[in-house]
Design a protein around this motif. Sequence first.
Motif, PDB file in Angstrom:
ATOM      1  N   ALA A  59      56.684  60.851   8.230  1.00 56.00           N
ATOM      2  CA  ALA A  59      57.315  59.343   7.897  1.00 56.00           C
ATOM      3  C   ALA A  59      58.426  58.958   9.287  1.00 56.00           C
ATOM      4  O   ALA A  59      58.309  57.767   9.259  1.00 56.00           O
ATOM      5  CB  ALA A  59      58.201  59.660   6.589  1.00 56.00           C
ATOM      6  N   ALA A  60      59.173  59.824   9.775  1.00 59.58           N
ATOM      7  CA  ALA A  60      59.956  59.365  10.795  1.00 59.58           C
ATOM      8  C   ALA A  60      59.329  58.431  11.899  1.00 59.58           C
ATOM      9  O   ALA A  60      59.931  57.671  12.519  1.00 59.58           O
ATOM     10  CB  ALA A  60      61.015  60.384  11.211  1.00 59.58           C
ATOM     11  N   ARG A  61      57.986  58.950  12.313  1.00 57.24           N
ATOM     12  CA  ARG A  61      57.467  58.223  13.421  1.00 57.24           C
ATOM     13  C   ARG A  61      56.891  56.931  13.059  1.00 57.24           C
ATOM     14  O   ARG A  61      56.325  56.292  14.012  1.00 57.24           O
ATOM     15  CB  ARG A  61      56.372  59.325  13.791  1.00 57.24           C
ATOM     16  N   LEU A  62      56.905  56.617  11.601  1.00 59.74           N
ATOM     17  CA  LEU A  62      56.536  55.341  11.326  1.00 59.74           C
ATOM     18  C   LEU A  62      57.522  54.167  11.453  1.00 59.74           C
ATOM     19  O   LEU A  62      57.307  53.142  11.555  1.00 59.74           O
ATOM     20  CB  LEU A  62      56.124  55.152   9.847  1.00 59.74           C
ATOM     21  N   THR A  63      58.771  54.664  11.704  1.00 60.80           N
ATOM     22  CA  THR A  63      60.131  53.891  11.999  1.00 60.80           C
ATOM     23  C   THR A  63      59.683  52.597  12.963  1.00 60.80           C
ATOM     24  O   THR A  63      60.040  51.606  12.542  1.00 60.80           O
ATOM     25  CB  THR A  63      61.232  54.554  12.366  1.00 60.80           C
ATOM     26  N   PRO A  64      59.256  52.810  14.186  1.00 62.86           N
ATOM     27  CA  PRO A  64      58.863  51.692  15.081  1.00 62.86           C
ATOM     28  C   PRO A  64      57.745  50.617  14.610  1.00 62.86           C
ATOM     29  O   PRO A  64      57.818  49.523  15.241  1.00 62.86           O
ATOM     30  CB  PRO A  64      58.544  52.496  16.311  1.00 62.86           C
ATOM     31  N   PHE A  65      57.370  50.762  13.869  1.00 67.42           N
ATOM     32  CA  PHE A  65      56.274  50.069  13.214  1.00 67.42           C
ATOM     33  C   PHE A  65      56.746  49.057  12.366  1.00 67.42           C
ATOM     34  O   PHE A  65      56.027  47.814  11.989  1.00 67.42           O
ATOM     35  CB  PHE A  65      54.973  50.547  12.662  1.00 67.42           C
ATOM     36  N   PHE A  66      58.146  48.780  11.815  1.00 65.55           N
ATOM     37  CA  PHE A  66      58.651  48.163  10.884  1.00 65.55           C
ATOM     38  C   PHE A  66      59.740  47.327  11.395  1.00 65.55           C
ATOM     39  O   PHE A  66      60.640  47.999  12.201  1.00 65.55           O
ATOM     40  CB  PHE A  66      59.057  49.038   9.618  1.00 65.55           C
ATOM     41  N   GLN A  95      56.072  43.951  21.474  1.00 63.93           N
ATOM     42  CA  GLN A  95      55.463  44.705  20.561  1.00 63.93           C
ATOM     43  C   GLN A  95      55.095  44.174  19.204  1.00 63.93           C
ATOM     44  O   GLN A  95      56.248  43.422  18.698  1.00 63.93           O
ATOM     45  CB  GLN A  95      56.094  46.331  20.584  1.00 63.93           C
ATOM     46  N   TRP A  96      54.108  44.531  18.436  1.00 64.02           N
ATOM     47  CA  TRP A  96      53.808  44.018  17.181  1.00 64.02           C
ATOM     48  C   TRP A  96      54.639  44.946  16.070  1.00 64.02           C
ATOM     49  O   TRP A  96      53.957  46.208  16.210  1.00 64.02           O
ATOM     50  CB  TRP A  96      52.349  43.754  16.932  1.00 64.02           C
ATOM     51  N   VAL A  97      55.338  44.435  15.090  1.00 65.46           N
ATOM     52  CA  VAL A  97      56.003  45.026  13.914  1.00 65.46           C
ATOM     53  C   VAL A  97      55.717  44.346  12.905  1.00 65.46           C
ATOM     54  O   VAL A  97      55.544  43.076  12.537  1.00 65.46           O
ATOM     55  CB  VAL A  97      57.459  45.248  14.279  1.00 65.46           C
ATOM     56  N   ILE A  98      55.845  45.315  11.801  1.00 61.73           N
ATOM     57  CA  ILE A  98      55.575  44.653  10.520  1.00 61.73           C
ATOM     58  C   ILE A  98      56.703  44.005   9.926  1.00 61.73           C
ATOM     59  O   ILE A  98      57.747  44.878   9.756  1.00 61.73           O
ATOM     60  CB  ILE A  98      55.105  45.827   9.576  1.00 61.73           C
ATOM     61  N   GLU A  99      56.747  42.699   9.431  1.00 60.66           N
ATOM     62  CA  GLU A  99      57.652  42.087   9.005  1.00 60.66           C
ATOM     63  C   GLU A  99      57.912  42.161   7.312  1.00 60.66           C
ATOM     64  O   GLU A  99      58.912  42.253   6.862  1.00 60.66           O
ATOM     65  CB  GLU A  99      57.575  40.620   9.373  1.00 60.66           C
ATOM     66  N   SER A 100      56.780  41.989   6.644  1.00 59.62           N
ATOM     67  CA  SER A 100      56.570  42.265   5.572  1.00 59.62           C
ATOM     68  C   SER A 100      54.958  42.290   5.048  1.00 59.62           C
ATOM     69  O   SER A 100      54.101  42.383   5.885  1.00 59.62           O
ATOM     70  CB  SER A 100      56.934  40.996   4.647  1.00 59.62           C
ATOM     71  N   GLU A 101      54.992  43.358   3.674  1.00 58.39           N
ATOM     72  CA  GLU A 101      53.523  43.712   3.333  1.00 58.39           C
ATOM     73  C   GLU A 101      53.593  43.392   1.885  1.00 58.39           C
ATOM     74  O   GLU A 101      54.649  43.806   1.051  1.00 58.39           O
ATOM     75  CB  GLU A 101      53.316  45.188   3.593  1.00 58.39           C
ATOM     76  N   LEU A 102      52.606  43.146   1.199  1.00 61.82           N
ATOM     77  CA  LEU A 102      52.057  42.861  -0.068  1.00 61.82           C
ATOM     78  C   LEU A 102      51.055  43.745  -0.327  1.00 61.82           C
ATOM     79  O   LEU A 102      49.848  43.601   0.347  1.00 61.82           O
ATOM     80  CB  LEU A 102      52.033  41.614  -0.605  1.00 61.82           C
ATOM     81  N   TYR A 103      51.000  44.843  -1.295  1.00 61.39           N
ATOM     82  CA  TYR A 103      49.807  45.661  -1.701  1.00 61.39           C
ATOM     83  C   TYR A 103      49.487  45.442  -3.165  1.00 61.39           C
ATOM     84  O   TYR A 103      50.550  45.081  -3.966  1.00 61.39           O
ATOM     85  CB  TYR A 103      50.174  47.248  -1.701  1.00 61.39           C
ATOM     86  N   VAL A 104      48.470  45.054  -3.380  1.00 67.12           N
ATOM     87  CA  VAL A 104      48.055  44.786  -4.913  1.00 67.12           C
ATOM     88  C   VAL A 104      47.105  45.829  -5.297  1.00 67.12           C
ATOM     89  O   VAL A 104      45.834  46.178  -4.748  1.00 67.12           O
ATOM     90  CB  VAL A 104      47.302  43.398  -4.940  1.00 67.12           C
ATOM     91  N   THR A 105      47.450  46.647  -6.200  1.00 69.95           N
ATOM     92  CA  THR A 105      46.477  47.555  -6.779  1.00 69.95           C
ATOM     93  C   THR A 105      45.528  47.010  -7.761  1.00 69.95           C
ATOM     94  O   THR A 105      45.859  46.290  -8.806  1.00 69.95           O
ATOM     95  CB  THR A 105      47.308  48.651  -7.642  1.00 69.95           C
ATOM     96  N   LEU A 106      43.899  47.004  -7.301  1.00 70.18           N
ATOM     97  CA  LEU A 106      43.269  46.510  -8.328  1.00 70.18           C
ATOM     98  C   LEU A 106      42.264  47.599  -9.016  1.00 70.18           C
ATOM     99  O   LEU A 106      41.841  47.352  -9.874  1.00 70.18           O
ATOM    100  CB  LEU A 106      42.178  45.794  -7.259  1.00 70.18           C
ATOM    101  N   ASP A 107      42.469  48.906  -8.305  1.00 66.95           N
ATOM    102  CA  ASP A 107      41.630  49.900  -9.087  1.00 66.95           C
ATOM    103  C   ASP A 107      42.594  51.134  -9.035  1.00 66.95           C
ATOM    104  O   ASP A 107      42.807  51.739  -7.949  1.00 66.95           O
ATOM    105  CB  ASP A 107      40.266  50.279  -8.202  1.00 66.95           C
TER     106      ASP A 107
END
Length: 128
Positions: free
Chosen positions: A24-31, A113-125
């Motif tokens: 988890a901690a290694r994901l920090t730079p992506f956000f 560097q590209w970082v994630i500003e926002s995300e939307l996940y929709v569960t369909l199944d």
Amino acid sequence: MTTPQDAIAARRKLTNKLIAGKTAARLTPFFDPQVRLIAGDGSLLMGAAEVIAAFDGQFRDPNFIAYVRTGQSVELDSAGLRAAEQGRWVGSWKGAADQSGTYLAVWKKVIGQWVIESELYVTLDRGD
């Protein structure tokens, strides 16, 4: 020269690898620090710390395997500083059917560097 689409695809591939490795901690730079994420169940996560804590909680579940996001398209703004990535996601757990759906991620370029500003996940199944 790497295109923005290729750079975003590479960053997404790396986040998939880190999630599968349950780091988890290694994901920090992506956000972005103020990232906003709407999870597949509709819950809202505000800020990188909250997103990372949610990942960490899932990684502690011994049945959690991974989330894999597969981008299908990346569209850039006219300045080349923001991008919309659209694709499919699959979540896997031991002893349970996969869950899946669609997602949209907004990326922004910060200091090269590209970082994630926002995300939307929709569960369909839900694997029912």
